[in-house]
Design a protein around this motif. Sequence first.
Motif, short mmCIF file in Angstrom:
data_model
loop_
_atom_site.label_atom_id
_atom_site.label_comp_id
_atom_site.label_asym_id
_atom_site.label_seq_id
_atom_site.Cartn_x
_atom_site.Cartn_y
_atom_site.Cartn_z
N CYS A 249 0.84 -1.21 0.00
CA CYS A 249 0.00 0.00 0.00
C CYS A 249 0.87 1.26 0.00
N ILE A 250 0.61 2.17 -0.93
CA ILE A 250 1.38 3.41 -1.02
C ILE A 250 1.10 4.30 0.18
N THR A 251 2.17 4.79 0.81
CA THR A 251 2.05 5.67 1.97
C THR A 251 2.59 7.07 1.68
N GLN A 252 3.49 7.19 0.69
CA GLN A 252 4.08 8.48 0.35
C GLN A 252 4.14 8.64 -1.17
N ILE A 253 3.84 9.86 -1.61
CA ILE A 253 4.02 10.25 -3.01
C ILE A 253 4.79 11.55 -3.00
N ASN A 254 6.02 11.52 -3.52
CA ASN A 254 6.89 12.69 -3.47
C ASN A 254 7.37 13.00 -4.89
N LEU A 255 6.68 13.91 -5.55
CA LEU A 255 7.01 14.27 -6.93
C LEU A 255 7.14 15.79 -7.01
N ASP A 256 8.31 16.24 -7.34
CA ASP A 256 8.54 17.68 -7.41
C ASP A 256 9.64 17.95 -8.43
N GLY A 257 9.51 19.05 -9.16
CA GLY A 257 10.53 19.46 -10.10
C GLY A 257 10.63 18.60 -11.34
N ILE A 258 9.57 17.90 -11.72
CA ILE A 258 9.63 17.01 -12.89
C ILE A 258 8.71 17.45 -14.02
N GLY A 259 8.20 18.68 -13.93
CA GLY A 259 7.36 19.18 -15.01
C GLY A 259 5.92 18.76 -14.93
N GLN A 260 5.41 18.56 -13.71
CA GLN A 260 3.99 18.23 -13.58
C GLN A 260 3.12 19.41 -14.01
N SER A 261 1.90 19.09 -14.42
CA SER A 261 0.92 20.11 -14.79
C SER A 261 -0.46 19.53 -14.53
N GLY A 262 -1.50 20.23 -14.97
CA GLY A 262 -2.84 19.67 -14.86
C GLY A 262 -3.44 19.81 -13.47
N ILE A 263 -4.17 18.78 -13.05
CA ILE A 263 -4.94 18.85 -11.80
C ILE A 263 -4.69 17.61 -10.96
N LEU A 264 -5.00 17.75 -9.67
CA LEU A 264 -4.98 16.59 -8.78
C LEU A 264 -6.32 15.86 -8.90
N PRO A 265 -6.33 14.56 -9.15
CA PRO A 265 -7.59 13.84 -9.26
C PRO A 265 -8.14 13.47 -7.89
N PHE A 266 -9.46 13.53 -7.76
CA PHE A 266 -10.08 13.19 -6.49
C PHE A 266 -9.91 11.71 -6.17
N GLU A 267 -9.58 10.90 -7.18
CA GLU A 267 -9.41 9.46 -6.95
C GLU A 267 -8.30 9.15 -5.95
N LEU A 268 -7.43 10.12 -5.65
CA LEU A 268 -6.39 9.89 -4.64
C LEU A 268 -6.98 9.55 -3.28
N GLN A 269 -8.25 9.85 -3.08
CA GLN A 269 -8.88 9.51 -1.80
C GLN A 269 -8.86 8.00 -1.55
N ASN A 270 -8.65 7.22 -2.60
CA ASN A 270 -8.63 5.77 -2.46
C ASN A 270 -7.26 5.23 -2.05
N ILE A 271 -6.25 6.09 -1.96
CA ILE A 271 -4.93 5.68 -1.44
C ILE A 271 -5.01 5.89 0.07
N THR A 272 -5.68 4.98 0.74
CA THR A 272 -6.12 5.20 2.13
C THR A 272 -4.99 5.19 3.15
N HIS A 273 -3.84 4.65 2.81
CA HIS A 273 -2.71 4.64 3.74
C HIS A 273 -1.78 5.83 3.53
N LEU A 274 -2.13 6.73 2.63
CA LEU A 274 -1.28 7.86 2.29
C LEU A 274 -1.16 8.84 3.46
N TYR A 275 0.09 9.18 3.84
CA TYR A 275 0.30 10.18 4.88
C TYR A 275 1.19 11.32 4.42
N TYR A 276 1.80 11.20 3.22
CA TYR A 276 2.69 12.25 2.71
C TYR A 276 2.42 12.42 1.22
N LEU A 277 2.17 13.66 0.80
CA LEU A 277 1.91 13.95 -0.60
C LEU A 277 2.57 15.26 -0.96
#
Length: 247
Positions: A195-223
Amino acid sequence: MKLLPIVVLAGLELVNCIPAIEARSLKVKTKKTSPSSPAPVTSPPSPAPVKVKGKKGPTPYPAPALCCNLSPEKRAEELLALYSTVSDPTAIAAPGTPQFKALNWILTQDTYCICPDTTPACELVQRYVMAVYYYSTGGEGWTNCGANSKVCDPAAIMFPFILFCYEGAAARWLSDAPSCQWCGNNCDDTLNSDCITQINLDGIGQSGILPFELQNITHLYYLSNEDGTISSTIPEELGSLKNLSFF
Protein backbone atom coordinates in the motif's frame (compact mmCIF):
# COMPACT_ATOMS: atom_id res chain seq x y z
CA MET A 1 -12.28 4.33 2.23
CA LYS A 2 -14.83 6.65 0.68
CA LEU A 3 -16.13 5.15 -2.55
CA LEU A 4 -18.59 6.32 -5.12
CA PRO A 5 -21.80 4.29 -5.45
CA ILE A 6 -21.44 0.97 -7.24
CA VAL A 7 -22.74 1.14 -10.79
CA VAL A 8 -24.99 -1.72 -11.84
CA LEU A 9 -23.78 -3.01 -15.19
CA ALA A 10 -25.94 -6.11 -15.67
CA GLY A 11 -28.09 -6.23 -18.75
CA LEU A 12 -26.25 -3.46 -20.59
CA GLU A 13 -23.63 -4.09 -23.21
CA LEU A 14 -20.95 -2.15 -25.06
CA VAL A 15 -20.82 -3.88 -28.42
CA ASN A 16 -17.41 -4.16 -30.05
CA CYS A 17 -16.08 -1.48 -27.71
CA ILE A 18 -12.64 -2.98 -27.81
CA PRO A 19 -11.30 -3.12 -31.37
CA ALA A 20 -8.36 -5.36 -32.10
CA ILE A 21 -4.78 -4.32 -31.47
CA GLU A 22 -2.75 -4.10 -34.62
CA ALA A 23 -0.16 -6.84 -34.67
CA ARG A 24 3.42 -5.61 -34.91
CA SER A 25 5.46 -7.07 -37.73
CA LEU A 26 8.71 -8.60 -36.60
CA LYS A 27 11.50 -7.41 -38.90
CA VAL A 28 14.16 -10.00 -39.63
CA LYS A 29 17.40 -9.17 -41.39
CA THR A 30 18.50 -11.87 -43.83
CA LYS A 31 21.32 -12.31 -46.27
CA LYS A 32 20.82 -12.86 -49.97
CA THR A 33 18.34 -15.58 -50.77
CA SER A 34 19.81 -19.06 -50.75
CA PRO A 35 18.37 -22.56 -50.45
CA SER A 36 19.27 -22.65 -46.76
CA SER A 37 17.81 -19.23 -45.89
CA PRO A 38 15.14 -19.42 -43.13
CA ALA A 39 11.59 -18.49 -43.92
CA PRO A 40 10.51 -14.95 -42.95
CA VAL A 41 9.10 -14.60 -39.42
CA THR A 42 5.52 -13.43 -39.27
CA SER A 43 3.51 -12.03 -36.39
CA PRO A 44 0.55 -13.89 -34.88
CA PRO A 45 -2.91 -12.79 -35.97
CA SER A 46 -4.56 -9.90 -34.17
CA PRO A 47 -6.93 -10.85 -31.32
CA ALA A 48 -10.62 -10.65 -32.03
CA PRO A 49 -12.63 -7.66 -30.79
CA VAL A 50 -13.96 -8.01 -27.25
CA LYS A 51 -17.46 -7.21 -26.07
CA VAL A 52 -17.69 -5.66 -22.61
CA LYS A 53 -20.81 -5.01 -20.61
CA GLY A 54 -21.00 -1.45 -19.40
CA LYS A 55 -23.12 1.64 -19.01
CA LYS A 56 -22.73 3.29 -22.39
CA GLY A 57 -21.20 2.42 -25.73
CA PRO A 58 -19.36 2.06 -27.84
CA THR A 59 -16.05 2.67 -26.07
CA PRO A 60 -12.93 2.09 -28.20
CA TYR A 61 -10.65 0.00 -26.00
CA PRO A 62 -8.27 -2.27 -27.93
CA ALA A 63 -8.40 -5.98 -27.06
CA PRO A 64 -6.41 -6.79 -23.88
CA ALA A 65 -3.66 -9.35 -23.70
CA LEU A 66 -4.58 -12.71 -22.21
CA CYS A 67 -3.83 -12.90 -18.50
CA CYS A 68 -5.43 -14.07 -15.24
CA ASN A 69 -7.75 -17.05 -15.26
CA LEU A 70 -10.45 -14.98 -16.94
CA SER A 71 -11.37 -14.41 -20.53
CA PRO A 72 -10.42 -10.93 -21.81
CA GLU A 73 -14.12 -10.04 -21.89
CA LYS A 74 -14.73 -11.09 -18.28
CA ARG A 75 -11.57 -9.42 -16.98
CA ALA A 76 -12.44 -6.14 -18.72
CA GLU A 77 -16.01 -6.32 -17.45
CA GLU A 78 -14.96 -6.90 -13.83
CA LEU A 79 -12.30 -4.20 -13.84
CA LEU A 80 -14.69 -1.72 -15.43
CA ALA A 81 -17.24 -2.48 -12.70
CA LEU A 82 -14.62 -2.06 -9.96
CA TYR A 83 -13.13 1.18 -11.26
CA SER A 84 -16.61 2.62 -11.81
CA THR A 85 -16.82 2.72 -8.00
CA VAL A 86 -13.59 4.73 -7.89
CA SER A 87 -14.18 7.17 -10.78
CA ASP A 88 -17.23 8.62 -12.48
CA PRO A 89 -18.30 5.97 -15.03
CA THR A 90 -19.00 8.76 -17.53
CA ALA A 91 -15.35 9.88 -17.29
CA ILE A 92 -14.11 6.32 -17.75
CA ALA A 93 -16.19 5.98 -20.93
CA ALA A 94 -15.03 9.28 -22.47
CA PRO A 95 -11.97 8.93 -24.76
CA GLY A 96 -9.16 11.29 -23.83
CA THR A 97 -9.91 11.59 -20.12
CA PRO A 98 -7.29 10.48 -17.57
CA GLN A 99 -9.75 7.83 -16.37
CA PHE A 100 -10.25 6.43 -19.87
CA LYS A 101 -6.49 6.42 -20.50
CA ALA A 102 -5.81 4.68 -17.18
CA LEU A 103 -8.24 1.82 -17.81
CA ASN A 104 -7.11 1.54 -21.42
CA TRP A 105 -3.49 1.21 -20.24
CA ILE A 106 -4.37 -1.49 -17.70
CA LEU A 107 -6.40 -3.49 -20.21
CA THR A 108 -4.11 -3.23 -23.22
CA GLN A 109 -0.54 -2.31 -22.27
CA ASP A 110 0.20 -3.14 -18.64
CA THR A 111 2.10 -6.43 -18.56
CA TYR A 112 1.90 -6.55 -14.75
CA CYS A 113 -1.56 -7.97 -15.46
CA ILE A 114 -4.06 -6.83 -12.85
CA CYS A 115 -6.38 -9.70 -11.91
CA PRO A 116 -9.65 -8.87 -10.10
CA ASP A 117 -9.54 -11.99 -7.92
CA THR A 118 -5.82 -12.47 -7.21
CA THR A 119 -4.04 -9.07 -7.22
CA PRO A 120 -3.39 -7.72 -3.68
CA ALA A 121 -6.19 -5.40 -2.59
CA CYS A 122 -4.14 -2.20 -2.45
CA GLU A 123 -2.44 -2.74 -5.81
CA LEU A 124 -5.73 -3.66 -7.47
CA VAL A 125 -7.13 -0.16 -6.84
CA GLN A 126 -4.04 2.02 -6.44
CA ARG A 127 -2.51 0.92 -9.75
CA TYR A 128 -5.52 2.38 -11.53
CA VAL A 129 -5.52 5.48 -9.27
CA MET A 130 -1.80 6.07 -9.88
CA ALA A 131 -2.38 5.81 -13.64
CA VAL A 132 -5.22 8.37 -13.33
CA TYR A 133 -2.87 10.58 -11.30
CA TYR A 134 -0.15 10.21 -13.95
CA TYR A 135 -2.42 11.25 -16.81
CA SER A 136 -4.13 14.00 -14.74
CA THR A 137 -0.82 15.69 -13.95
CA GLY A 138 0.64 15.59 -17.47
CA GLY A 139 2.69 12.43 -17.01
CA GLU A 140 3.47 12.28 -20.74
CA GLY A 141 5.53 15.44 -20.22
CA TRP A 142 7.34 14.56 -16.97
CA THR A 143 11.09 15.12 -17.23
CA ASN A 144 12.23 12.31 -14.93
CA CYS A 145 11.06 8.68 -14.65
CA GLY A 146 7.80 9.15 -16.53
CA ALA A 147 6.84 6.45 -18.99
CA ASN A 148 8.11 8.59 -21.88
CA SER A 149 10.79 10.66 -20.15
CA LYS A 150 14.13 10.78 -21.91
CA VAL A 151 15.84 9.88 -18.65
CA CYS A 152 15.05 8.09 -15.40
CA ASP A 153 17.59 9.29 -12.87
CA PRO A 154 16.60 7.64 -9.55
CA ALA A 155 19.35 9.27 -7.49
CA ALA A 156 18.76 12.72 -9.03
CA ILE A 157 22.45 12.85 -9.99
CA MET A 158 21.70 14.67 -13.24
CA PHE A 159 19.07 16.88 -11.58
CA PRO A 160 20.21 17.38 -7.96
CA PHE A 161 17.46 19.81 -7.05
CA ILE A 162 14.48 17.76 -8.17
CA LEU A 163 12.87 14.38 -7.64
CA PHE A 164 14.87 11.52 -6.23
CA CYS A 165 13.46 8.04 -5.81
CA TYR A 166 12.94 6.25 -2.53
CA GLU A 167 15.23 3.30 -1.89
CA GLY A 168 13.94 0.25 -3.75
CA ALA A 169 11.55 2.34 -5.82
CA ALA A 170 13.38 3.42 -8.96
CA ALA A 171 11.10 2.17 -11.74
CA ARG A 172 9.49 4.37 -14.36
CA TRP A 173 5.82 5.20 -14.01
CA LEU A 174 3.51 2.86 -15.94
CA SER A 175 6.24 0.21 -15.99
CA ASP A 176 5.47 -3.44 -15.24
CA ALA A 177 6.80 -3.07 -11.67
CA PRO A 178 4.36 -2.81 -8.73
CA SER A 179 3.22 0.78 -8.28
CA CYS A 180 5.06 0.87 -4.93
CA GLN A 181 8.27 0.75 -6.98
CA TRP A 182 7.46 3.66 -9.30
CA CYS A 183 9.87 6.50 -8.63
CA GLY A 184 8.44 8.94 -6.07
CA ASN A 185 6.17 6.38 -4.41
CA ASN A 186 6.92 4.68 -1.12
CA CYS A 187 5.24 1.82 0.76
CA ASP A 188 6.70 1.78 4.26
CA ASP A 189 3.78 0.31 6.21
CA THR A 190 5.16 -3.01 7.42
CA LEU A 191 1.66 -4.42 7.93
CA ASN A 192 0.48 -3.35 4.48
CA SER A 193 3.61 -3.55 2.37
CA ASP A 194 1.79 -3.23 -0.97
CA CYS A 195 0.00 0.00 0.00
CA ILE A 196 1.38 3.41 -1.02
CA THR A 197 2.05 5.67 1.97
CA GLN A 198 4.08 8.48 0.35
CA ILE A 199 4.02 10.25 -3.01
CA ASN A 200 6.89 12.69 -3.47
CA LEU A 201 7.01 14.27 -6.93
CA ASP A 202 8.54 17.68 -7.41
CA GLY A 203 10.53 19.46 -10.10
CA ILE A 204 9.63 17.01 -12.89
CA GLY A 205 7.36 19.18 -15.01
CA GLN A 206 3.99 18.23 -13.58
CA SER A 207 0.92 20.11 -14.79
CA GLY A 208 -2.84 19.67 -14.86
CA ILE A 209 -4.94 18.85 -11.80
CA LEU A 210 -4.98 16.59 -8.78
CA PRO A 211 -7.59 13.84 -9.26
CA PHE A 212 -10.08 13.19 -6.49
CA GLU A 213 -9.41 9.46 -6.95
CA LEU A 214 -6.39 9.89 -4.64
CA GLN A 215 -8.88 9.51 -1.80
CA ASN A 216 -8.63 5.77 -2.46
CA ILE A 217 -4.93 5.68 -1.44
CA THR A 218 -6.12 5.20 2.13
CA HIS A 219 -2.71 4.64 3.74
CA LEU A 220 -1.28 7.86 2.29
CA TYR A 221 0.30 10.18 4.88
CA TYR A 222 2.69 12.25 2.71
CA LEU A 223 1.91 13.95 -0.60
CA SER A 224 4.23 16.40 -2.33
CA ASN A 225 3.48 17.68 -5.83
CA GLU A 226 4.97 20.09 -8.34
CA ASP A 227 5.18 23.55 -6.81
CA GLY A 228 3.15 26.11 -8.72
CA THR A 229 2.17 24.16 -11.83
CA ILE A 230 -0.77 22.07 -10.56
CA SER A 231 -3.68 24.29 -11.51
CA SER A 232 -6.47 22.76 -9.43
CA THR A 233 -7.47 23.30 -5.84
CA ILE A 234 -7.09 20.42 -3.42
CA PRO A 235 -10.03 18.04 -3.99
CA GLU A 236 -12.28 18.07 -0.95
CA GLU A 237 -12.45 14.28 -1.11
CA LEU A 238 -8.85 14.13 0.13
CA GLY A 239 -10.20 15.23 3.49
CA SER A 240 -11.21 11.61 4.03
CA LEU A 241 -7.53 10.56 4.19
CA LYS A 242 -7.16 10.36 7.95
CA ASN A 243 -3.45 9.54 7.80
CA LEU A 244 -2.49 12.44 5.53
CA SER A 245 -0.36 14.80 7.60
CA PHE A 246 1.85 16.50 5.00
CA PHE A 247 0.56 18.08 1.82
